[in-house]
Design a protein around this motif. Structure first.
Motif, PDB file in Angstrom:
ATOM      1  N   UNK A   1     -53.884  60.205 -66.328  1.00 57.88           N
ATOM      2  CA  UNK A   1     -53.823  58.957 -65.575  1.00 57.88           C
ATOM      3  C   UNK A   1     -52.424  58.364 -65.534  1.00 57.88           C
ATOM      4  N   UNK A   2     -51.562  58.763 -66.439  1.00 59.52           N
ATOM      5  CA  UNK A   2     -50.190  58.242 -66.495  1.00 59.52           C
ATOM      6  C   UNK A   2     -49.166  59.307 -66.112  1.00 59.52           C
ATOM      7  N   UNK A   3     -49.560  60.576 -66.212  1.00 58.64           N
ATOM      8  CA  UNK A   3     -48.640  61.686 -65.963  1.00 58.64           C
ATOM      9  C   UNK A   3     -48.279  61.758 -64.485  1.00 58.64           C
ATOM     10  N   UNK A   4     -47.002  61.954 -64.204  1.00 55.53           N
ATOM     11  CA  UNK A   4     -46.539  62.004 -62.818  1.00 55.53           C
ATOM     12  C   UNK A   4     -46.239  63.432 -62.365  1.00 55.53           C
ATOM     13  N   UNK A   5     -45.352  64.119 -63.058  1.00 58.92           N
ATOM     14  CA  UNK A   5     -44.953  65.468 -62.656  1.00 58.92           C
ATOM     15  C   UNK A   5     -45.933  66.523 -63.127  1.00 58.92           C
TER      16      UNK A   5
ATOM     17  N   UNK B   1     -50.758  66.369 -70.424  1.00 58.13           N
ATOM     18  CA  UNK B   1     -51.833  65.379 -70.538  1.00 58.13           C
ATOM     19  C   UNK B   1     -53.192  66.063 -70.681  1.00 58.13           C
ATOM     20  N   UNK B   2     -53.428  67.114 -69.914  1.00 62.34           N
ATOM     21  CA  UNK B   2     -54.692  67.846 -69.998  1.00 62.34           C
ATOM     22  C   UNK B   2     -54.831  68.512 -71.364  1.00 62.34           C
ATOM     23  N   UNK B   3     -53.756  69.108 -71.846  1.00 57.77           N
ATOM     24  CA  UNK B   3     -53.766  69.751 -73.164  1.00 57.77           C
ATOM     25  C   UNK B   3     -54.007  68.710 -74.255  1.00 57.77           C
TER      26      UNK B   3
END
Length: 123
Positions: free
Chosen positions: A96-100, A107-109
């Protein structure tokens, strides 16, 4: 050469540090957290990278080991003891915060690691 602040931390309150090795900080945020753990009167004990939690990597499906940054035992304002594992990460490595693309993968990991950590803590 890394752009992050790194080094070994020598606890001042050695009776509070329950880890088996000299704590190593891998960022300025981790160093600040170590100093807080070392000096805060509500923190009874702490350790750095002290637990190993097995998990399944969400992208590759491989079995991996997650090593949370910290383990902390503290007393809350009501005098109740708590034990928690703590991970120090930038918000850009959260879903939800990750851009690139890289941050989204991290974030998924991280979300998978934290899911397994919650299950591990309940046991």
């Amino acid at each position: 050469m890394s752009t992050y602040q790194q080094g070994l931390y020598q606890p001042k309150n050695t009776e509070k540090y329950v880890g088996k090795h000299v704590p190593k900080y891998r960022s300025g945020w981790e160093l600040q957290f170590m100093r807080m753990c070392d000096n805060h009167p509500a923190i009874l004990a702490w350790a750095s990278e002290s637990h190993r939690i097995p998990y399944i990597h969400p992208i590759t499906g491989a079995r991996k080991t997650y090593v949370p940054d910290f383990f902390v035992i503290y007393v809350d304002a009501q005098g109740k003891r708590h034990a928690e594992i703590v991970e120090v990460k930038p918000s850009s490595h959260m879903v939800g915060k990750a851009k690139g693309q890289y941050d989204q993968a991290q974030a998924v990991i991280n979300q998978a690691k934290w899911k397994y950590a919650q299950q591990w803590c309940k046991q």
